[in-house]
Design a protein around this motif. Structure first.
Motif, PDB file in Angstrom:
ATOM      1  N   LEU A 191      -3.693   9.699   2.294  1.00  0.00           N
ATOM      2  CA  LEU A 191      -3.480   9.539   3.737  1.00  0.00           C
ATOM      3  C   LEU A 191      -3.054   8.105   4.024  1.00  0.00           C
ATOM      4  O   LEU A 191      -3.849   7.173   3.852  1.00  0.00           O
ATOM      5  CB  LEU A 191      -4.764   9.863   4.491  1.00  0.00           C
ATOM      6  N   ASP A 192      -1.819   7.920   4.432  1.00  0.00           N
ATOM      7  CA  ASP A 192      -1.309   6.569   4.708  1.00  0.00           C
ATOM      8  C   ASP A 192      -1.373   6.319   6.213  1.00  0.00           C
ATOM      9  O   ASP A 192      -0.532   6.800   6.962  1.00  0.00           O
ATOM     10  CB  ASP A 192       0.128   6.450   4.194  1.00  0.00           C
ATOM     11  N   GLU A 193      -2.369   5.551   6.618  1.00  0.00           N
ATOM     12  CA  GLU A 193      -2.625   5.260   8.035  1.00  0.00           C
ATOM     13  C   GLU A 193      -2.555   6.514   8.900  1.00  0.00           C
ATOM     14  O   GLU A 193      -1.766   6.590   9.836  1.00  0.00           O
ATOM     15  CB  GLU A 193      -1.634   4.198   8.540  1.00  0.00           C
ATOM     16  N   PRO A 194      -3.401   7.489   8.599  1.00  0.00           N
ATOM     17  CA  PRO A 194      -3.297   8.768   9.306  1.00  0.00           C
ATOM     18  C   PRO A 194      -3.825   8.703  10.728  1.00  0.00           C
ATOM     19  O   PRO A 194      -3.525   9.583  11.528  1.00  0.00           O
ATOM     20  CB  PRO A 194      -4.168   9.701   8.465  1.00  0.00           C
ATOM     21  N   LYS A 220       0.823  -1.217   0.000  1.00  0.00           N
ATOM     22  CA  LYS A 220       0.000   0.000   0.000  1.00  0.00           C
ATOM     23  C   LYS A 220       0.854   1.263   0.000  1.00  0.00           C
ATOM     24  O   LYS A 220       0.641   2.168  -0.813  1.00  0.00           O
ATOM     25  CB  LYS A 220      -0.930   0.014   1.240  1.00  0.00           C
ATOM     26  N   SER A 221       1.824   1.302   0.921  1.00  0.00           N
ATOM     27  CA  SER A 221       2.652   2.508   1.003  1.00  0.00           C
ATOM     28  C   SER A 221       3.463   2.690  -0.273  1.00  0.00           C
ATOM     29  O   SER A 221       3.592   3.803  -0.791  1.00  0.00           O
ATOM     30  CB  SER A 221       3.595   2.426   2.199  1.00  0.00           C
ATOM     31  N   THR A 222       4.004   1.585  -0.779  1.00  0.00           N
ATOM     32  CA  THR A 222       4.774   1.663  -2.019  1.00  0.00           C
ATOM     33  C   THR A 222       3.892   2.202  -3.140  1.00  0.00           C
ATOM     34  O   THR A 222       4.320   3.037  -3.941  1.00  0.00           O
ATOM     35  CB  THR A 222       5.296   0.268  -2.393  1.00  0.00           C
ATOM     36  N   HIS A 264       2.498  10.753   4.744  1.00  0.00           N
ATOM     37  CA  HIS A 264       3.204   9.482   4.673  1.00  0.00           C
ATOM     38  C   HIS A 264       3.096   8.756   6.003  1.00  0.00           C
ATOM     39  O   HIS A 264       2.905   9.370   7.047  1.00  0.00           O
ATOM     40  CB  HIS A 264       4.672   9.706   4.311  1.00  0.00           C
ATOM     41  N   GLN A 265       3.253   7.440   5.910  1.00  0.00           N
ATOM     42  CA  GLN A 265       3.169   6.630   7.127  1.00  0.00           C
ATOM     43  C   GLN A 265       4.198   7.104   8.148  1.00  0.00           C
ATOM     44  O   GLN A 265       3.940   7.123   9.333  1.00  0.00           O
ATOM     45  CB  GLN A 265       3.429   5.167   6.755  1.00  0.00           C
ATOM     46  N   HIS A 266       5.355   7.548   7.636  1.00  0.00           N
ATOM     47  CA  HIS A 266       6.379   8.031   8.558  1.00  0.00           C
ATOM     48  C   HIS A 266       6.387   9.546   8.649  1.00  0.00           C
ATOM     49  O   HIS A 266       7.369  10.152   9.055  1.00  0.00           O
ATOM     50  CB  HIS A 266       7.741   7.445   8.183  1.00  0.00           C
TER      51      HIS A 266
END
Ligand SMILES: Nc1ncnc2c1ncn2[C@@H]1O[C@H](COP(=O)(O)OP(=O)(O)OP(=O)(O)O)[C@@H](O)[C@H]1O
Ligand SMILES: [Mg+2]
Lengths: 262, 373
Positions: A173-176, A47-49, A89-91
């Motif tokens: 939104l990546d796991e916000p 997903k993030s990729t 981003h997730q990070h």
């Protein structure tokens, strides 16, 4: 909703390889303006990729990205941001040593022209930062507070507020909500709903089925670098969705083996 | 869902901080304290040694200005997350290029200076390009250039002139339009005025009797002040300044937020090379010669000044004003021990102690500000 609009962003057969690792093996997803498209899937599903190819961080190894109907080649995240695509981003992409307002406008600093000089408009930046954070339900001690002094959830909120502020056309939104409290989560979900109604396309990654069902219009499940399929809201039950998110068959097989031995 | 208890102006979870304490908690505090201590120290131990008369002040100001020029470049580069260990070698190299172009080849001095700047800034860009492309630590890449440039600085004059010191630049620079920008002085009239009023010392006898002992401010000091002002302004007031902090704070996060990290870093390598060349040009104009051993260890002195000034070695945090104070401490201590007549080896001891104290204080302050653990 699907027929009258053209997708704002259309990802066709995206592949991404990292050396010998195939992170994405041909994923196709399209997102319409005013839609919240949820990307779901196991850890390591890609997903993030996938969203990083959408936001210009990664160049896809193969596949096409169509943005507003035209082929798009983002050289770097700056291109994507100028095109109106903002990402959490997730990070988080926050710099702990820098102040909240410097982080908020990092890469998109407001400039005030004084003669030939382009100055960082600190007053404007500070005001907007405080205001946007207040809208997300967080009262900052001050805009010059370093991000390193914020709690995990507060940091996540800054990242979200920033993306909402700059996401003119697409908001990713990546796991916000992974670190957020109940009130802030509700706030984020409400914000997603609000910007969607303003015609912005939202791509929302989450591991929480209830959050996905609360705001999602369509759900695409990724598994091991491939799409398991896309479902419309109302066509799928929470249980089915949960099963697919956990990798579908593998979950069943696992239960079977557990049941057999224990 | 409305907040009733809290207004943004008053948060009950924040203790009132006095404005004095607030003004104190800044990255430059270590540098400020160090400066105060050093000046107190020398006011007591060298107060009437001539250190604080016009000539003495000019003496340590000039040395401090030299440190400041290279500290500005090193500071901006360090905040952007990189090092340049080739600064010292580049000082020697730039000076030698000017000497070779103007004396050995007989070209006009202005051309020699401009070419030296172009060559050195290109080498700076190359340093940056290699760091970006290979992903190697700049520590290693610029260490290679420390040797490469020093090697050329010795090799080229030996091949051309059979020696490693080239003089005669002062003669070559006679009447040149660009040379005074680095070797000249300003404000001579002002010192004459002071001398006439008896406010500063004048020569008592000899051909220059009646003229003030200090007859102007060297351009070196002007360069230092201009570079410090420019660096401070760039860092704190401009968009590019935010990019410098971001690039050094976390390159990946900055890139993902749309900061052109590679361009920022390469530009800062060029800036560092520019500062080194300014240093070299001023030095060559002052001495009238270039020598192959000029600039040795300057890279470390610049880095020490920057660290005394509150910058974080790993990047993302620091202050140009702090670095300038670090350079001032450095210059005052180096020249001050000479005035007090103390064994010059004690310079190192004293400097080491100041460095340690300043860095401890800086670290404490930085943790207060950034919440680092
Ligand atoms: N830079 C990289 N180099 C090598 N492999 C990578 C890289 N980035 C991701 N991968 C691999 O690609 C796969 C997909 O990773 P990705 O981060 O996209 O997963 P994800 O779906 O976001 O998972 P999670 O839910 O845990 O965030 C993983 O197997 C990961 O190891
Ligand atoms: Mg992920």
């Amino acid at each position: 909703m699907t027929s009258e609009h053209a997708p704002i962003i259309e990802m066709r057969n995206i592949e991404k390889h990292f050396g010998s690792v195939i992170a994405l093996a041909g994923v196709s997803v399209d997102v319409f303006p005013g839609e919240c498209h949820c990307l779901l899937g196991d850890n390591g599903a890609g997903k993030s990729t996938f969203i990083k190819t959408m936001s210009g961080v990664h160049k896809p190894t193969a596949g096409e990205i169509m943005f507003e109907g035209k082929p798009m080649h983002f050289a770097d995240p700056r291109d994507a941001i100028s095109a109106g695509i903002a990402t959490v981003h997730q990070h988080l992409a926050m710099i702990p040593l820098m102040s909240v307002s410097r982080n908020f406008f990092m890469g998109n600093e407001p400039v005030k022209k004084v003669g030939p000089l382009k100055l960082f408009d600190h007053d404007y930046a500070n005001n907007v930062t405080m205001e946007e954070m207040r809208k997300m339900g967080i009262n900052l001690r001050g805009p010059d507070q370093a991000v390193g002094t914020l709690s995990g959830g507060e940091r996540q909120t800054v990242a979200i507020a920033r993306a909402v502020h700059f996401g003119a056309k697409v908001l990713i939104l990546d796991e916000p909500t992974s670190a957020l409290g109940v009130r802030q989560t509700a706030n984020v979900l409400a914000t997603i709903d609000k910007v969607r109604k303003q015609g912005i396309a939202v791509v929302f990654i989450t591991h929480n089925v209830r959050h996905a069902l609360a705001v999602g219009d369509r759900f695409t499940v990724l598994n091991r670098g491939k799409t398991l399929g896309t479902a419309q809201r109302g066509q799928i039950t929470p249980e089915e969705l949960q099963d697919m998110m956990a990798g579908g068959q593998e979950m069943v097989a696992l239960e079977g083996s557990l049941g057999g031995t224990v | 869902m409305t907040d009733t208890a809290q207004t943004p102006e008053q948060d009950e979870r924040v203790k009132e901080i006095s404005s004095f304490r607030k003004a104190l908690i800044r990255p430059e505090l270590g540098g400020i304290c160090g400066t105060v201590i050093v000046f107190l120290f020398f006011a007591i131990f060298a107060g009437n040694s001539g250190m604080f008369n016009s000539q003495g002040v000019l003496n340590w100001s000039t040395v401090s200005a030299q440190f400041m020029i290279i500290a500005v470049g090193a500071c901006l580069l360090m905040i952007a997350g990189e090092f340049d260990l080739s600064v010292g070698s580049m000082i020697g190299f730039a000076g030698m290029m000017i000497a070779i172009f103007s004396v050995s080849l007989g070209w006009p001095v202005w051309l020699a200076i401009i070419l030296a700047f172009l060559i050195c800034m290109s080498i700076g860009a190359l340093n940056g390009y290699i760091v970006i492309k290979t992903g190697l630590p700049s520590f290693i890449v610029t260490l290679a250039f420390l040797f490469i440039l020093r090697g050329f600085t010795i090799f080229i004059p030996q091949q051309l002139e059979n020696r490693t010191i080239i003089g005669g630049i002062a003669d070559a620079a006679e009447g040149d339009w660009l040379a005074p920008l680095f070797g000249g002085q300003v404000g001579g009239w002002f010192f004459e005025f002071l001398g006439e009023r008896g406010l500063i010392e004048v020569f008592e006898r000899g051909t220059r009797a009646g003229e003030p002992v200090v007859d102007g401010i060297p351009m070196l000091i002007i360069w230092a002040l201009v570079l410090v002002a420019f660096g401070h302004f760039l860092l704190t007031r401009t968009q590019f300044g935010n990019w410098i902090f971001a690039a050094g704070g976390d390159a990946e996060a900055a890139r993902n937020s749309g900061v052109p990290v590679n361009a920022v870093k390469i530009k800062m390598f060029i800036m560092t090379a520019f500062c080194a060349t300014v240093f070299a040009t001023c030095q060559v104009m002052e001495f009238g010669s270039a020598a192959a051993d000029r600039g040795i260890l300057k890279e470390f002195e610049a880095i020490i000044a920057v660290v005394i000034g509150g910058a974080l070695l790993t990047g993302g945090y620091g202050s140009v004003i702090g670095a300038a104070l670090g350079a001032l401490i450095f210059g005052v201590v180096q020249q001050g021990l000479f005035f007090t007549g103390v064994e010059s080896s004690l310079f190192r001891v004293f400097l080491g102690v100041i460095l340690l104290l300043a860095v401890i204080l800086n670290t404490y302050i930085r943790r207060l500000i950034t919440g680092e653990r």
